[in-house]
Structure formats: C-alpha cells, structure tokens
Design an enzyme around this catalytic site. Structure first.
Site, PDB file in Angstrom:
ATOM      1  N   HIS A 125      75.207  -7.526  65.547  1.00  0.00           N
ATOM      2  CA  HIS A 125      74.975  -6.529  64.498  1.00  0.00           C
ATOM      3  C   HIS A 125      75.681  -5.238  64.919  1.00  0.00           C
ATOM      4  CE1 HIS A 125      72.862  -3.433  62.160  1.00  0.00           C
ATOM      5  NE2 HIS A 125      72.584  -4.398  61.302  1.00  0.00           N
ATOM      6  N   SER A 166      72.615  -7.585  55.193  1.00  0.00           N
ATOM      7  CA  SER A 166      71.674  -6.528  55.559  1.00  0.00           C
ATOM      8  C   SER A 166      70.495  -7.047  56.385  1.00  0.00           C
ATOM      9  CB  SER A 166      71.150  -5.837  54.297  1.00  0.00           C
ATOM     10  OG  SER A 166      70.115  -4.931  54.608  1.00  0.00           O
ATOM     11  N   SER A 167      70.400  -6.599  57.637  1.00  0.00           N
ATOM     12  CA  SER A 167      69.259  -6.976  58.483  1.00  0.00           C
ATOM     13  C   SER A 167      67.976  -6.398  57.917  1.00  0.00           C
ATOM     14  CB  SER A 167      69.471  -6.463  59.913  1.00  0.00           C
ATOM     15  OG  SER A 167      70.508  -7.162  60.547  1.00  0.00           O
ATOM     16  N   GLU A 178      75.052  -2.070  64.741  1.00  0.00           N
ATOM     17  CA  GLU A 178      74.241  -1.107  65.498  1.00  0.00           C
ATOM     18  C   GLU A 178      74.009  -1.591  66.921  1.00  0.00           C
ATOM     19  OE1 GLU A 178      69.678   0.385  65.839  1.00  0.00           O
ATOM     20  OE2 GLU A 178      70.417   0.110  63.791  1.00  0.00           O
TER      21      GLU A 178
END
Length: 315
Positions: A124, A241-242, A126
């Site tokens: 991911h 989208s997590s 981030e």
C-alpha cells in the site's frame, strides 16, 4: 422509495487538501505529474486527468529531470525526496499531516533501536512510505489473528518492539493484533525465563501505538447507524481503497443488504426489490474517505431517476 446520501461520508481532510492543492497548482502552472493515483478512486482520478494531471509510476519518476511532481496524501519514503533532489525535481508535497507525524514517530523509534511492526497492507502506498522511515526493515502484519506464519516468523520476540498502524486500518483489528502480540511476547518470555526471581527488566519492551486516523475510526459508528436506518445500502468506493474495504464491512455488518460499487453503471435492479418484488422503502448511499461527494450524489440521482420511478414499479 426514498434515497438518502450520508453527508458524513466523502473525502477526509487529508485527501480534500491534496485535491484542492493539485487543482490550484494546475490552474496556476498547467499540467502536473502525480506520483501514483492521487486518490484510490478511478472516477475522481479520471476527472483530474482531464484537467491536466498525469499519473506516473515510481519507475517513470526515476526517468524525470527538471520538472514538477505532486506527492499525494499517502506520503513517500525518503528515497523519493533524495531522487528528486538529484534530478532537480520540484516536489509539491501534499502528504497528510497525520501520515507525516506517523512517519516521524516510526523513524524516532527505529533510531532508538526498536523493532518496528506495522498493521497494514504490504505494498500500500502509505505503508511503502512508512517502511522507508526505517530502512525498509519494518515487519508488515495484515492478519490480526497472527495466522500467517510468513508474517510472524519474521518477528524477533526477544527485541524491544513497537507496533504502529496504517492510518486507514480498522481499530477492531488493531486491538485484536495488539492483544495477540502481547500474549506471544509474554509466552516467549516465560519460556526463556524459568527462574521465578527473574527481574522485570528481562521482559522485552513491547509497545502498541494506535495511529489510525480518527477521521476514519470515528466514521464507523456513524456509518453503522446510517446503514441500519436504510433498507438497502449502496457503498461507493474505489476498488483499490483500503479504507473503502474497511468501511464497507462496517456497513455490511450493520445491514446485510449492502452493496459495493465503484460507479453507477454497476447498480443492479434486484438490490432495490424485496422478496415480494415490491420496492424497498429507503436506500442509503455512502462511501469511503476517498470517495468524492459528487460521485455519491450522482449515484443517488441515478437511483432516483432509474429505479425509484413509477415506471420501474410497474415494469
């Protein structure tokens, strides 16, 4: 059939800041590169690309020189900034303040000799930025129940350790993981120290820091309540989208008649019908922190025009 839009859904402040910033930059200086999708929502990315935003990969970024590149809310590892400096690239940095603070905390603990664990998803954007703060030595844990041996076998239970979380993960999973890790650390210590007189200083230092964004976690209860108030729920979010995956499960747990879509073309007639073929009384439209309000409004209008009309009831 009444169609309700959840006004608490939509962009979090970090994403909204990034969207506003990139639009302002393009209005002032023209087309702009974005390192990765500015937001995990294909519809919004398409809108911004029509305004002049060009999404590039990290490999494409490495080939650029003497230009301007936008850094999205997810943040980037130190290597990105180093490369930009070497290639005379001006970075327009819209890293979310919450993510930036988390990056700093991870670096501080790493510099103090801590083993860093991150509750999140490997790969991911981030998480890539977070791992970069500790020389990519962080251990990323996706499974709160510690069921993946491939993850847990990397952990050195004799070292002082700190657990952080990707800012968009679920609080329930984080605290489950925290409790499970505490138990394993305790068991490991007990196995290594048979002498009952062993001092407390021998116990490995394990700390857990809840670094989940409160704009994310605070939506759980509101979304659950909204889902219960409506007979059918349409959850709108990007497939990548997590946060969308987490919040969709919140809605699904509160109302089993909840459906995930990315755009209005995915809507199905059967979702709005009861077993006796009558229309449901109410439909709730909500979304993730990466879902634009205009997309949810668009979906709601489409439902009203296509599925709630009298001609649909009679068909």
């Amino acid at each position: 059939m009444k169609v309700n839009v959840d006004m608490n859904s939509g962009f979090c402040f970090g994403v909204q800041f990034a969207i506003d910033r990139v639009e302002d930059e393009m209005k002032a200086s023209g087309p702009l590169y974005s390192l990765g999708d500015i937001v995990h929502n294909a519809v919004e990315v398409e809108r911004l690309e029509k305004l002049g935003l060009k999404t590039i990969t990290i490999e494409e970024f490495k080939t650029l020189k003497n230009t301007r590149v936008f850094i999205r809310a997810h943040g980037e590892p130190p290597s990105t900034y180093k490369l930009a400096l070497e290639n005379n690239i001006e970075l327009i940095d819209a890293t979310c303040p919450v993510v930036m603070k988390l990056q700093q905390r991870i670096k501080e603990f790493y510099d103090r000799g801590y083993q860093v664990l991150i509750y999140g998803r490997e790969g991911h954007p981030e998480v890539i930025g977070l791992c970069g703060q500790c020389n990519n030595e962080a251990i990323v844990l996706k499974h709160a129940d510690l069921s993946d041996r491939g993850e847990t076998e990397k952990i050195d239970f004799s070292r002082k350790t700190v657990l952080f979380s990707q800012t968009t993960k679920d609080t329930t999973g984080f605290y489950e993981l925290k409790a499970n890790l505490e138990n394993v650390f305790r068991e490991h210590h007990a196995a290594q120290n048979f002498d009952s007189a062993a001092t407390e200083s021998i116990v490995p230092d394990f700390q857990a820091k809840d670094t989940i964004c409160r704009q994310v976690s605070n939506r759980d209860q509101k979304l659950a309540a909204f889902s219960k108030e409506n007979e059918c729920v349409i959850f709108v979010a990007g497939r990548k989208s997590s946060n969308g995956k987490v919040l969709f499960e919140v809605c699904k747990d509160a109302n089993s008649n909840t459906h995930f879509i990315e755009n209005q073309s995915e809507l199905e007639r059967a979702w709005f019908l009861r077993p006796d073929d009558s229309l449901v009384e109410s439909v709730g439209v909500c979304g993730a922190t990466s879902t634009p309000m205009w997309v949810m409004q668009q979906v709601a209008e489409h439902i009203r025009a296509t599925f709630a009309a009298e001609r649909f009831v009679q068909s």
